[in-house]
Design a protein around this motif. Structure first.
Motif, PDB file in Angstrom:
ATOM      1  N   CYS A 373       0.856  -1.075   0.377  1.00 22.71           N
ATOM      2  CA  CYS A 373       0.110   0.031   0.253  1.00 22.71           C
ATOM      3  C   CYS A 373       0.747   1.487   0.158  1.00 22.71           C
ATOM      4  N   ASN A 374       0.024   2.410  -0.535  1.00 23.65           N
ATOM      5  CA  ASN A 374       0.613   3.806   0.105  1.00 23.65           C
ATOM      6  C   ASN A 374       1.411   4.257   1.023  1.00 23.65           C
ATOM      7  N   TYR A 518      -3.276   0.505 -13.605  1.00 27.79           N
ATOM      8  CA  TYR A 518      -4.501   0.236 -12.075  1.00 27.79           C
ATOM      9  C   TYR A 518      -3.966  -1.555 -12.051  1.00 27.79           C
ATOM     10  N   ARG A 579      -6.777  -4.733  -2.506  1.00 25.06           N
ATOM     11  CA  ARG A 579      -6.161  -3.713  -2.594  1.00 25.06           C
ATOM     12  C   ARG A 579      -6.813  -3.159  -4.203  1.00 25.06           C
ATOM     13  N   ALA A 581      -5.957   0.145  -7.253  1.00 23.32           N
ATOM     14  CA  ALA A 581      -4.668   1.052  -7.008  1.00 23.32           C
ATOM     15  C   ALA A 581      -4.423   1.734  -8.617  1.00 23.32           C
ATOM     16  N   LYS A 582      -4.278   3.219  -8.501  1.00 19.27           N
ATOM     17  CA  LYS A 582      -3.835   3.470  -9.442  1.00 19.27           C
ATOM     18  C   LYS A 582      -2.482   3.481  -8.760  1.00 19.27           C
ATOM     19  N   ARG A 583      -1.480   3.020  -9.713  1.00 20.68           N
ATOM     20  CA  ARG A 583       0.029   3.286  -9.532  1.00 20.68           C
ATOM     21  C   ARG A 583       1.267   4.481 -10.474  1.00 20.68           C
ATOM     22  N   ARG A 588      -1.530   9.759  -7.631  1.00 23.35           N
ATOM     23  CA  ARG A 588      -1.861   8.128  -7.694  1.00 23.35           C
ATOM     24  C   ARG A 588      -2.590   8.018  -6.198  1.00 23.35           C
ATOM     25  N   TRP A 589      -3.320   6.958  -6.079  1.00 22.92           N
ATOM     26  CA  TRP A 589      -4.195   6.398  -5.256  1.00 22.92           C
ATOM     27  C   TRP A 589      -4.723   5.214  -4.979  1.00 22.92           C
ATOM     28  N   ASP A 590      -4.985   4.411  -3.684  1.00 22.83           N
ATOM     29  CA  ASP A 590      -5.363   3.400  -3.643  1.00 22.83           C
ATOM     30  C   ASP A 590      -6.128   3.109  -1.975  1.00 22.83           C
ATOM     31  N   ASN A 592      -7.924   0.258   0.625  1.00 25.11           N
ATOM     32  CA  ASN A 592      -7.162  -1.010   0.867  1.00 25.11           C
ATOM     33  C   ASN A 592      -8.254  -1.792   1.932  1.00 25.11           C
TER      34      ASN A 592
END
Length: 655
Positions: A373-374, A518, A579, A581-583, A588-590, A592
């Motif tokens: 995760c971020n 993604y 999860r 996520a946009k990586r 960026r976001w995620d 979880n």
């Protein structure tokens, strides 16, 4: 100049034949290509003719073709050619064999000026024979030897110097990679994925001269795992790091706001492997240990002068080029670095990384339930923690309680272990480990002077199996895992401490799309532990779940229960994690989420500090990769998370 370069890239075989009869035109092209650093040996090509061009990849036309070719995704392509002469790994590219390989020269800055041409030229060539692949590289420096940063440090430690990094994706599945690093002083680093505990056997050397520095690398095929095809296609990336300017140049370029990795690698072709690496390796060993310490008069069981002989051996057999069977009998890990000293005053177990070579190799194949995760990472379903095999005896407390003096063994003896890892021709990646550990006992001197032997660890069989299948070019990965622990609990004391059997099974999947921008990951698993009611009661009361809490709301659905039952002989639970996520990109976001029931217990062969929780976590933020007067790159992330227990109580909240 750019238009002329593109024309050169599109030279076809027919055009090469035409140019053979138009020497003046070729002469003009030769003068122009020299200005743009194409070392085109035109006259040699004309003299040799079209047939020689086809047979000798080191000619000018082959160099132009190699530098210009890209695959269907637009990623660059390179060619390896057979080694035709001796190559001595001394860091000096003075062997004629290197001139037979097409030069890889097209690099792009990733840092600091993303997408710009490199400040310095780099020239890399690749050879191979039936035993190994060879990489020769020249890193030019306009400042000469004085501009090269060269430091020597321990293997895998960062040398803070100039570095050439070589990444291979031998299966070309765009998911897995191995890394080899070398610097001007001959320092080496290696990793499988992000795991630097992997230590293959390979050679490398560097050399500094007036033009910059050079490197030679030899990697035996026996240290790599790849498909059984004779004609190989691998993923490849080359990275040059210049310490003086903090510049990072890539052959297969990706932007800093992209995920990168094997999905963005270029392609290496030309590996025609008719012969296979050696199929069998045997390594017998004998170890003599002797201790001469100061006597301890207060402990009559303490032996200050001890000696023992230990015999064993390791075996490695390549069932195919991509399936490896490893086995060890009575292994000795005395050469492994010891764990750091830790004072743990909490109720939770300390996690120590695995360092034993047998378990380190291929360890990433067993990863499950850990999407990352971020912010505030660390949660996951770690179902295989190899440090459980051969651990310190769990029944040490029984020996200490049995008498005034005792001498408990430091570790349990592994009688034997076997491991099968690799990838099948059908695209399945597998990992299987089975280990048998011997029961252990400790001598005890009771308060009335009697001597007895107290069992502190039962004979145990540990098993783990993991299978994954890659589909849609690596964009979809499905997998499963199963673990099993069985103990021979003949001693009543050990039966009251340890479960007789413990099984865990799980499935997971990951979907990527938008050029890996993604990602959606999900995993779910269930555990079943059985044994004496005293051992199950101990698990129910552990710090991971505290089922005996007076305020707990007991629930049961017939299969999983959160009720405290002192007479129960089983404990079952489940765990799940997901999860989205946009990586990649500027933003960026995620999101979880995880849910671990109170009865989930994978600790017989896995690692879990806490059960009985539900977790929700989310982050969002931009990242800026264009350098300014204030920063080179900048990432801003804001996030929040919350934990609940299965009673609905909020146990933690932060932002």
């Amino acid at each position: 100049m750019a238009r002329t370069n593109r024309k050169l890239e599109r030279i076809s075989n027919a055009e090469q034949l035409f140019c053979r009869f138009h020497r003046p035109i070729f002469a003009c092209l030769h003068r122009f290509c020299t200005k743009v650093n194409y070392q085109v040996n035109v006259y040699r090509s004309v003299a040799a003719g079209v047939v020689a061009v086809a047979l000798l990849p080191f000619t000018a036309n082959a160099q132009v073709r190699s530098a210009a070719t890209a695959d269907t995704t637009g990623r660059p392509m390179a060619e390896a050619v057979p080694r035709t002469g001796n190559v001595t790994i001394d860091g000096r590219l003075d062997e004629p064999a290197w001139q037979a390989a097409p030069a890889i020269t097209r690099f792009t800055q990733q840092q600091p000026n993303e997408g710009a041409p490199p400040m310095q030229k780099t020239d890399v060539r690749i050879l191979y024979d039936n035993a190994a692949i060879y990489i020769g590289a020249r890193m030019y420096e306009t400042g000469g030897a004085a501009a090269v940063t060269s430091r020597l440090t321990r293997h895998d430690n960062s040398p803070n110097s100039d570095i050439l990094r070589i990444d291979f994706d031998p299966y070309h599945d765009r998911l897995h990679s191995v890394e080899f690093d070398v610097n001007p002083a001959g320092w080496r680093g290696d990793a499988t994925g992000y795991d630097r505990s992997w230590d293959p056997v390979w050679e490398a050397a560097g050399h500094v001269d007036s033009l910059g520095w050079t490197a030679e690398v030899r990697i035996p095929f026996s240290q790599l795992r790849f498909s059984a095809d004779s004609l190989q296609t691998w993923g490849l990336n080359l990275t040059r790091i210049t310490q003086r300017t903090q510049e990072r140049d890539q052959w297969a370029f990706w932007r800093q706001n992209q995920t990168g990795g094997p999905a963005f690698f270029g392609t290496l072709t030309g590996l025609d492997l008719h012969a296979r690496p050696s199929r069998l390796e045997l390594l017998p060993y004998g170890v003599v240990r002797s201790a001469r310490l100061t006597p301890d008069a207060a402990n009559p069981l303490y032996n200050p002068h001890s000696s023992n002989l230990r015999l064993g051996g390791d075996l490695k057999y390549l069932a195919t080029s991509n399936l490896t069977l490893s086995a060890t009998v009575n292994p000795d890990f005395g050469q492994v670095e010891v764990d750091p000293a830790v004072v743990n005053l909490s109720a939770f177990e300390t996690y120590f990384p695995e360092k034993r070579p047998f378990f380190v190799e291929g360890a990433r194949l067993f990863d499950f339930g850990q999407p990352g995760c971020n912010i505030n990472c660390g949660l996951g379903l770690d179902l295989f923690y190899s440090r459980r095999v051969g651990r310190a005896p769990e029944g040490a407390s029984l020996a200490y309680a049995a008498g005034r003096y005792t001498n408990v063994p430091e570790n349990t003896t592994i009688l034997g272990a076997a491991k099968l890892t690799g990838r099948t021709a059908g695209g399945y990646t597998i990992g299987v480990v089975d280990a048998l550990t011997r029961g252990a006992s400790a001598p005890v001197l009771t308060t009335d002077g009697q001597r007895l032997a107290q069992a502190v660890e039962p004979r145990t069989n540990d098993f783990v199996g993991r299978v994954t299948r890659e589909m849609r070019g690596g964009n979809l990965v499905l997998g499963g895992i199963a673990t099993s622990v069985y103990r021979n609990l003949a001693d009543p004391g050990l039966a009251s401490l340890l479960a007789r059997h413990a099984e865990v099974a799980g499935v997971d999947g990951q979907l990527s799309w938008g050029d890996h921008t993604y990602m959606l990951y999900g995993a779910v698993s269930a555990s079943d532990v059985g044994g004496d009611s005293s051992a199950i009661r101990r698990l129910q009361r552990s710090s991971a779940r505290y089922l005996q809490r007076p305020d707990r709301r007991a629930e049961s659905n017939g299969l999983f229960s959160s009720a405290y039952d002192p007479s129960s002989t089983t404990l079952r639970g489940y765990g799940s994690i997901a999860r989205l996520a946009k990586r990649s990109g500027t933003w960026r976001w995620d999101v979880n989420a995880a849910s671990v029931s109170p009865g989930f217990e994978p600790n017989d062969l896995g690692f879990l500090q806490q059960a009985d929780y539900r977790w929700l976590n989310g982050t969002v933020g931009p990242q800026f990769t264009r350098p300014t007067r204030f920063y080179r790159n900048l990432t801003l992330l804001a996030g929040a998370e919350q934990f609940w227990n299965y009673d609905g109580d909020v146990t933690s909240r932060d932002a």
